[in-house]
Design an enzyme around this catalytic site. Structure first.
Site, PDB file in Angstrom:
ATOM      1  N   HIS A 269       0.829  -1.209   0.000  1.00 48.14           N
ATOM      2  CA  HIS A 269       0.000   0.000   0.000  1.00 48.14           C
ATOM      3  C   HIS A 269       0.862   1.258   0.000  1.00 48.14           C
ATOM      4  O   HIS A 269       0.854   2.034   0.959  1.00 48.14           O
ATOM      5  CB  HIS A 269      -0.933   0.091   1.214  1.00 48.14           C
ATOM      6  CG  HIS A 269      -1.776  -1.110   1.452  1.00 48.14           C
ATOM      7  ND1 HIS A 269      -2.620  -1.624   0.505  1.00 48.14           N
ATOM      8  CD2 HIS A 269      -1.912  -1.906   2.549  1.00 48.14           C
ATOM      9  CE1 HIS A 269      -3.243  -2.670   1.004  1.00 48.14           C
ATOM     10  NE2 HIS A 269      -2.833  -2.867   2.225  1.00 48.14           N
ATOM     11  N   ASP A 320      -4.659  -9.012  -0.641  1.00 47.23           N
ATOM     12  CA  ASP A 320      -4.797  -8.372   0.665  1.00 47.23           C
ATOM     13  C   ASP A 320      -5.948  -8.918   1.499  1.00 47.23           C
ATOM     14  O   ASP A 320      -5.838  -9.983   2.077  1.00 47.23           O
ATOM     15  CB  ASP A 320      -4.909  -6.847   0.467  1.00 47.23           C
ATOM     16  CG  ASP A 320      -4.753  -6.081   1.765  1.00 47.23           C
ATOM     17  OD1 ASP A 320      -4.377  -6.701   2.782  1.00 47.23           O
ATOM     18  OD2 ASP A 320      -4.998  -4.862   1.782  1.00 47.23           O
TER      19      ASP A 320
HETATM   20 ZN    ZN Z   1      -2.405  -5.961   4.390  1.00 44.15          ZN
END
Ligand code: ZN
Length: 455
Positions: A269, A320
């Site tokens: 991220h 994720d």
């Molecule tokens: Zn993560």
């Protein structure tokens, strides 16, 4: 020896026709060339299968449960986290293995050849260590073994509930270790990985600058003499502000100034980057681990993809939260985010490669680097992580080359074209279905019945 024949295949970065790929019994690609022997398997199209560089499989069981508004009118990422912590208090090792098995099965059916599991659910309820400190890591290894997906296990150091070093509370206590206990847990997990398939490996993962302190981070980085190092970097604006208030620098800025970030690192991220950080992180050689579907689901923001690739940065893709496991949709979601922001088309394409080709190449190269896995292309000596496609359908219409990849990514039904997936030569998916699909789904549904009654 397995012998796959393909009408067309993406071999070492080039399209080849009428090609045969031999896989030795140890799971590596042994030979590539024109057809000389009768094939054990035939596919229309053969592609390298990328590694999914970021997953928390237990969150798969929460998919669809976090889409209603809470009492807070500004419902946000933080309310999602609160639900996760309530959910966590119910999970047993058996549940974790059943959920991981389902998620791993969905990954290979989606075309991933391997996964880097960022694993932080270590302890029993209340943070009590299991008799075997690495019990939960062992369950992840067991699930990957049963499914046949290649695994890079990333045990996670998680120390605090925020940058103010507040103690972990509620469900978070199941994540917690001090650096010394973490290293013992990591040793246990390493033993488990070493006794598993030869392509399984292990790295390390300090969770984030919110959840570790500088000493904890340095301890695990110094101890990591081999294998990849993964860390959540800069997902949300609130996170960047919190780190800036306590560490006197933005997270990317701080990390680059205080650690030798290089190609062994994968930063998950890298959503909130300023101009300088986008430049410097790209030049470090680290992988920016992107999770476009989850980042969209959580409303994180848009990664600076065009800038980052323009600086020569390495990217890869992860699922994720596993809210929706779809390799080709991850690729498309990144590209569409750039188009929506810039009001452009073919944002990540180059003069030499179409968008779909750029994205699949990036997923393969970045995934292999982030997983520390000798994979990412069809080449002699690499693990045989492969996707077989059927091209005789309404989506691919017998197209060839990069136009076929674009149809896979943007045509909307890419996954329906997948017939076969191999991971290190293990033939996990045939005719579009995992070999143990019924049993894995049945076990998962039983698990969900047990969990849903008490949510
Ligand atoms: Zn993560």
């Amino acid at each position: 020896m397995k012998i796959i024949h393909a009408k067309q295949a993406l071999i070492g970065g080039k399209w080849m026709s009428d090609v045969q790929v031999n896989i030795s019994d140890d799971g590596r690609i042994a030979q590539i060339g024109n057809q000389t022997q009768s094939a054990t398997d035939k596919v229309a199209v053969l592609l390298p299968a990328p590694l999914n560089l970021h997953s928390h499989t237990f969150q798969r069981a929460m998919a669809g449960l976090t889409e209603a508004r809470g009492y807070d009118p500004h419902d946000s990422f933080w309310s999602w986290r609160r639900l996760m912590y309530r959910f966590l208090d119910q999970l047993t090792p058996d549940h974790v293995e059943a959920i991981a098995s389902l998620a791993f099965m969905e990954m290979v059916e989606a075309g991933y050849g391997a996964v880097a599991e960022f694993h932080y659910l270590h302890h029993d309820v209340g943070g009590v260590a299991y008799g075997n400190l690495a019990e939960m890591s062992d369950r992840i290894v067991a699930a990957a073994t049963n499914v046949g997906i290649g695994l890079t296990l990333l045990p996670v150091l998680y120390q605090y509930g925020g940058c103010d070093l507040r103690p972990l509370a509620g469900g978070q206590r199941r994540f917690g270790n001090n650096p010394e206990q973490f290293l013992r847990l990591h040793d246990g997990a390493t033993k488990s990985v070493k006794t598993a398939a030869a392509d399984f490996n292990i790295g390390t993962a300090p969770h984030s600058l919110r959840a570790v302190d500088p000493r904890g981070l340095k301890t695990v980085v110094d101890a990591a003499t081999s294998g990849p190092i993964h860390m959540h970097l800069a997902e949300q604006v609130a996170e960047v502000e919190e780190v800036q208030a306590h560490w006197s620098a933005r997270p990317t800025e701080w990390l680059l100034a205080n650690h030798d970030v290089d190609a062994r690192w994968c930063l998950i991220h890298a959503t909130q980057l300023n101009d300088q950080e986008a430049h410097d992180l790209a030049k470090s050689g680290a992988v920016a681990g992107l999770c476009p579907i989850t980042e969209s689901n959580l409303g994180d923001g848009i990664f600076r993809g065009t800038d980052y690739l323009g600086h020569g940065g390495v990217i890869g893709f992860g699922s994720d939260s596993d809210v929706h496991i779809s390799l080709f949709e991850e690729l498309k979601t990144l590209e569409y985010s750039q188009r929506l922001r810039d009001k452009s088309r073919a944002a990540l394409a180059t003069s030499a490669k179409s968008t779909g080709r750029v994205l699949l190449d990036a997923a393969n190269a970045g995934g292999a680097q982030a997983g520390g896995r000798n994979s990412g292309e069809i080449a002699i000596g690499k693990w045989a992580d492969l996707i077989g496609l059927d091209d005789d359908n309404q989506w691919l219409c017998n197209r060839s080359g990069d136009a076929l990849l674009d149809s896979m990514v943007f045509g909307g039904w890419g996954q329906a074209c997948i017939t076969d997936v191999w991971s290190a030569g293990r033939h996990c998916v045939k005719e579009g279905r995992h070999f143990a699909r019924e049993a894995i789904v049945r076990n998962y549904k039983t698990t969900m019945q047990q969990l849903e009654t008490s949510i």
